[in-house]
Scaffold this motif. Structure first.
Motif, PDB file in Angstrom:
ATOM      1  N   THR A  20       0.813  -1.103  -0.077  1.00  0.00           N
ATOM      2  CA  THR A  20       0.097  -0.029   0.031  1.00  0.00           C
ATOM      3  C   THR A  20       0.802   1.067  -0.049  1.00  0.00           C
ATOM      4  O   THR A  20       1.862   1.417   0.760  1.00  0.00           O
ATOM      5  N   PRO A  21       0.968   2.058  -1.100  1.00  0.00           N
ATOM      6  CA  PRO A  21       1.608   3.406  -0.915  1.00  0.00           C
ATOM      7  C   PRO A  21       1.020   4.478  -0.062  1.00  0.00           C
ATOM      8  O   PRO A  21      -0.088   4.709   0.298  1.00  0.00           O
ATOM      9  N   PRO A  22       1.921   4.735   0.944  1.00  0.00           N
ATOM     10  CA  PRO A  22       1.559   5.774   1.766  1.00  0.00           C
ATOM     11  C   PRO A  22       0.834   7.049   1.575  1.00  0.00           C
ATOM     12  O   PRO A  22      -0.071   7.448   2.147  1.00  0.00           O
ATOM     13  N   ALA A  23       1.129   7.571   0.234  1.00  0.00           N
ATOM     14  CA  ALA A  23       0.770   8.743  -0.324  1.00  0.00           C
ATOM     15  C   ALA A  23      -0.925   8.817  -0.478  1.00  0.00           C
ATOM     16  O   ALA A  23      -1.618   9.659   0.001  1.00  0.00           O
ATOM     17  N   SER A  24      -1.277   7.913  -1.122  1.00  0.00           N
ATOM     18  CA  SER A  24      -2.739   7.651  -1.700  1.00  0.00           C
ATOM     19  C   SER A  24      -3.495   6.632  -0.784  1.00  0.00           C
ATOM     20  O   SER A  24      -4.731   6.887  -0.578  1.00  0.00           O
TER      21      SER A  24
END
Length: 667
Positions: A56-60
């Motif tokens: 899971t990308p932290p930004a989105s």
């Protein structure tokens, strides 16, 4: 290592204790959970490599196979524009290349300052009396800056074969008219920040410092007058309640001060009728043109120009705009990268140009033919399914078959292209290029208005991944960008393509004949062509599907189930899509062996792998009409006897419901 006294005593005691035979044996390690199989969790089994490779990308807060497709499309657009700026191959590429290069040259943008809007500001400053105001309003609409109200092309709800012009409320700097009249503390704080933003923009557009606060108050006063005559956002949700056709020849007499007849001529509109669902608003605007002093109108128009163009001008404009619209209204922490900002600007002003060149660069005629052939086969499968569908009465079935016979399939780009005659742009001024492109796009939008023009273009761009059923035009739209992995992976076998792309086609086509498609008949007229027979059958089907999905655990959330009622319509469409694609595949390859059959279902599963944070999962569980990827994969397949046969699953396995529990749309 620091060991606590109690722990030390316990360790010593255990060392001193004699070991019984059973204690000599080490306690067995808990067994690792069995690896998922096709019959226990097909989603996890088929997507094991993707799930291992993606976090899971932290930004989105989320990623998925389809989100990655959208990101790939954006990257392709960046590469296209970069190539066009270096070695354009045609006039459209020359326009786009210059547009792109001018946006990336931030030093030139800084030097340009507010010069791009200087001609617009000069016209506003030249207003002397009430008669000068409407032509200025019309001129700003022409360059893509809608002020005072909105005017655009949309489908005529009394004749779906054409578009008419819609006069609608607008002209406000805030997204909700209610902001202007609320008195709670939060709204008042927001309005204070909004006032500060107005003052900054007015200063940047050249308003003398001594006049800024007076002009800002004039802007707020005029916007409040517009807001109080506007409908609430809730009232705008129903398209039918906001459709009210009137003869265009009556406008000039009814709204003399606003000069709406001349406004239509300036936009190039000669149609015999338009929609005006809130005549009280336009009566108010007509009164305001004559009653407010020109100075107040000039302050308002200057502000609207500066606000609309702020993202495309010097950094002082951009910073002011982001501080309010980005940080305050949208909650963004930082602006996007400069290339992404420029891409978004070009998409807004010249998106169809990008789509034209995107399709030429990334989309092949062979792909077009293959995609169209599969879509036609799925349409044929739907026709056969309707023939045997026991949920439809004879009358409704005849209507459905006629509607299906008239259903159009458009793949890649719209069937009717645009006129790309545009004023040359050059690389000297990004803001000026934005106005040139916006003027072109407005011109092309206005051409949609009139009889026979309803199918003039799509409501999506070819470079945006989309596969959708257009209910008003009874057509399937498949964009060029959608025809790449995971939706259309030409490295896979035919079975895979039917399972991925074909099933999505089936999903969308089913919407023409479900509880949404029921409201547009085969003649593209708005009416409910279902009888109580279809309504009762649909309600029963929806309840059974809702009950199934309500038993599924929502990924990433403990103790939360999928909302079966909220997602029922899309879950039914998923089930329809898989059934129809499987039928089309069976007709195309009636002797397909087990590996090909398994490949079909792997193609379906490849669409839905995803990762998301608990926060994103909680938001989607509460609001999304789609089930999470795990259940978009597994939910339909558990109801398919053919899936169990292809993967040797037994009734009672997690992935194969007992026959009496299965839900089939087209048995």
């Amino acid at each position: 290592m620091n060991v606590r006294p109690l722990a030390c005593a316990l360790i010593a005691c255990l060392i001193a204790m004699p070991h019984a035979d059973a204690q000599k044996k080490r306690a067995a390690k808990p067994k690792a959970p069995a690896a998922p199989t096709a019959c226990s969790d097909f989603y996890a089994s088929a997507n094991a490599d993707w799930l291992r490779s993606n976090t899971t990308p932290p930004a989105s807060g989320s990623t998925s196979a389809l989100e990655q497709l959208a990101a790939r499309s954006r990257q392709q657009q960046l590469e296209l524009l970069d190539a066009a700026s270096k070695s354009p191959q045609n006039n459209v590429q020359k326009l786009l290349g210059d547009f792109w290069a001018s946006g990336l040259d931030e030093a030139a943008v800084e030097r340009d300052g507010a010069q791009p809007i200087a001609p617009l500001i000069a016209r506003i400053d030249a207003i002397k009396n009430a008669k000068d105001i409407p032509p200025s309003i019309a001129a700003l609409h022409q360059v893509g800056i809608p002020v005072v109200f909105n005017f655009g092309a949309d489908v005529d709800l009394q004749d779906l074969e054409r578009h008419i012009g819609y006069f609608a409320q607008g002209g406000l700097g805030l997204p909700d008219p209610a902001y202007y009249t609320r008195n709670d503390a939060d709204t008042q704080a927001l309005m204070g920040r909004y006032r500060n933003y107005i003052e900054k923009i007015l200063a940047l557009t050249g308003t003398p410092e001594a006049q800024i606060k007076t002009d800002a108050q004039a802007v707020l006063d005029l916007e409040t007058r517009i807001a109080t005559a506007s409908k609430s956002l809730i009232d705008l949700r129903d398209p039918r309640a906001n459709f009210a056709p009137v003869d265009t020849k009556t406008l000039a007499k009814q709204y003399k001060r606003l000069q709406l007849g001349d406004f239509l001529k300036a936009q190039g509109v000669t149609d015999d009728r338009v929609s005006m669902a809130n005549p009280q608003l336009f009566t108010q605007l007509d009164t305001l043109v004559g009653s407010l002093k020109p100075a107040q109108w000039k302050a308002y128009l200057r502000w609207r120009v500066g606000d609309a163009m702020a993202p495309y001008l010097a950094k002082s404009f951009r910073d002011a705009e982001f501080e309010f619209r980005g940080r305050v209204l949208r909650g963004l922490a930082a602006p996007q990268s400069r290339p992404q900002q420029v891409l978004d600007a070009i998409t807004l002003a010249a998106g169809p140009m990008v789509g034209h060149e995107y399709a030429a660069r990334y989309y092949s005629p062979a792909t077009d033919k293959r995609a169209e052939d599969i879509a036609k086969q799925v349409r044929e499968a739907l026709g056969q399914a309707l023939d045997r569908d026991t949920r439809f009465s004879a009358a409704a079935k005849a209507e459905a078959k006629t509607k299906l016979d008239r259903l159009k399939i458009e793949v890649g780009t719209p069937n009717r292209d645009l006129d790309y005659t545009v004023q040359p742009m050059g690389r000297g001024s990004f803001g000026s290029n934005m106005l040139i492109a916006s003027t072109w796009r407005h011109r092309e939008e206005m051409k949609r208005i009139g009889r026979g023009n309803a199918d003039r273009r799509w409501d999506v761009l070819p470079q945006d991944p989309s596969l959708a059923y257009d209910i008003t035009q009874n057509r399937l739209i498949v964009t060029a960008a959608m025809l790449q992995p995971p939706v259309f992976d030409t490295t896979k076998d035919a079975a895979w393509l039917y399972g991925s792309y074909g099933a999505l086609v089936g999903h969308e086509l089913s919407h023409g004949f479900d509880n949404r498609g029921r409201y547009v008949d085969s003649k593209q007229e708005l009416r409910d062509w279902w009888t109580p027979t279809e309504t009762s059958a649909w309600d029963g089907l929806s309840k059974r599907i809702a009950a199934q999905y309500s038993g599924f655990d929502y990924p990433e959330l403990k103790g939360v189930k999928v909302n079966g009622a909220q997602t029922a319509d899309e879950n039914i469409a998923d089930l329809a899509g898989v059934e129809l694609a499987w039928s089309a595949f069976g007709s195309a390859e009636p002797s397909a062996a087990k590996p090909a059959q398994q490949s079909f279902y792997k193609g379906w599963a490849s669409l839905w792998p995803q990762r998301m944070t608990e926060e994103i999962a909680r938001q989607r569980a509460a609001t999304s009409v789609h089930a999470p990827g795990q259940w978009r994969t597994n939910g339909p397949l558990r109801n398919q006897p053919s899936f169990g046969e292809a993967n040797a699953c037994k009734p009672g396995n997690a992935m194969q419901l007992a026959a009496d529990q299965q839900v089939r749309l087209f048995p």
